[in-house]
Design a protein around this motif. Sequence first.
Motif, short mmCIF file in Angstrom:
data_model
loop_
_atom_site.label_atom_id
_atom_site.label_comp_id
_atom_site.label_asym_id
_atom_site.label_seq_id
_atom_site.Cartn_x
_atom_site.Cartn_y
_atom_site.Cartn_z
N ARG A 39 -0.88 1.74 -10.21
CA ARG A 39 -0.53 2.88 -9.36
C ARG A 39 0.70 3.57 -9.92
O ARG A 39 1.66 2.92 -10.31
CB ARG A 39 -0.17 2.43 -7.94
N THR A 40 0.66 4.87 -9.90
CA THR A 40 1.86 5.62 -10.23
C THR A 40 2.84 5.48 -9.07
O THR A 40 2.44 5.17 -7.94
CB THR A 40 1.54 7.12 -10.43
N PRO A 41 4.13 5.74 -9.31
CA PRO A 41 5.08 5.72 -8.21
C PRO A 41 4.73 6.74 -7.13
O PRO A 41 4.93 6.50 -5.95
CB PRO A 41 6.42 6.04 -8.86
N GLU A 42 4.14 7.87 -7.55
CA GLU A 42 3.74 8.89 -6.59
C GLU A 42 2.62 8.38 -5.69
O GLU A 42 2.62 8.63 -4.47
CB GLU A 42 3.30 10.17 -7.32
N ARG A 43 1.66 7.67 -6.28
CA ARG A 43 0.56 7.10 -5.49
C ARG A 43 1.11 6.06 -4.52
O ARG A 43 0.70 6.00 -3.36
CB ARG A 43 -0.48 6.48 -6.43
N GLN A 44 2.04 5.22 -4.99
CA GLN A 44 2.62 4.20 -4.11
C GLN A 44 3.36 4.86 -2.95
O GLN A 44 3.25 4.43 -1.81
CB GLN A 44 3.56 3.28 -4.90
N ALA A 45 4.11 5.92 -3.24
CA ALA A 45 4.82 6.64 -2.18
C ALA A 45 3.85 7.24 -1.17
O ALA A 45 4.09 7.21 0.04
CB ALA A 45 5.71 7.72 -2.78
N GLU A 46 2.72 7.77 -1.68
CA GLU A 46 1.69 8.32 -0.79
C GLU A 46 1.14 7.24 0.13
O GLU A 46 1.02 7.44 1.34
CB GLU A 46 0.56 8.91 -1.63
N SER A 49 3.62 6.23 2.82
CA SER A 49 3.80 7.22 3.89
C SER A 49 2.73 7.13 4.97
O SER A 49 2.95 7.57 6.10
CB SER A 49 3.84 8.62 3.30
N THR A 63 7.48 0.44 -1.15
CA THR A 63 7.72 1.81 -1.60
C THR A 63 7.52 1.86 -3.12
O THR A 63 7.23 0.83 -3.74
CB THR A 63 9.15 2.26 -1.24
N ALA A 64 7.70 3.03 -3.70
CA ALA A 64 7.55 3.17 -5.15
C ALA A 64 8.50 2.21 -5.86
O ALA A 64 9.64 2.05 -5.47
CB ALA A 64 7.85 4.61 -5.55
N GLN A 70 2.86 -0.84 -9.89
CA GLN A 70 3.51 0.10 -10.80
C GLN A 70 3.78 -0.51 -12.17
O GLN A 70 4.05 0.21 -13.13
CB GLN A 70 4.85 0.61 -10.24
#
Length: 104
Positions: A39-46, A49, A63-64, A70
Amino acid sequence: MGRNTDLAFLHPELRLRIQDLLETLQQESIPFQLFEGFRTPERQAELFSRGRTERGDIVTDATAWQSYHQYGAAADFVLNIDGQWSWSTEKGLKAHWKRLHELG
């Protein structure tokens, strides 16, 4: 980037173990598939949320950069029955989850 199931993004040792696991699951006719690996950090953040600042159920507490995803060191397996993802442990599926845990 959405869900990533490309084994090339995972740590080489994990990649080999996943390939072996998927082969064993197939031989035993247990319908698990890789649902998500890297997972990208953006995907993890999504995902983090969800259920917090976005609609939906909480699906992770990480979280990311707090998730092994990651770093290419984690993979999620989910039952895929007739083309549909299933997290169910009912209707005789509990044995499948138990076997996945044994093999993992």
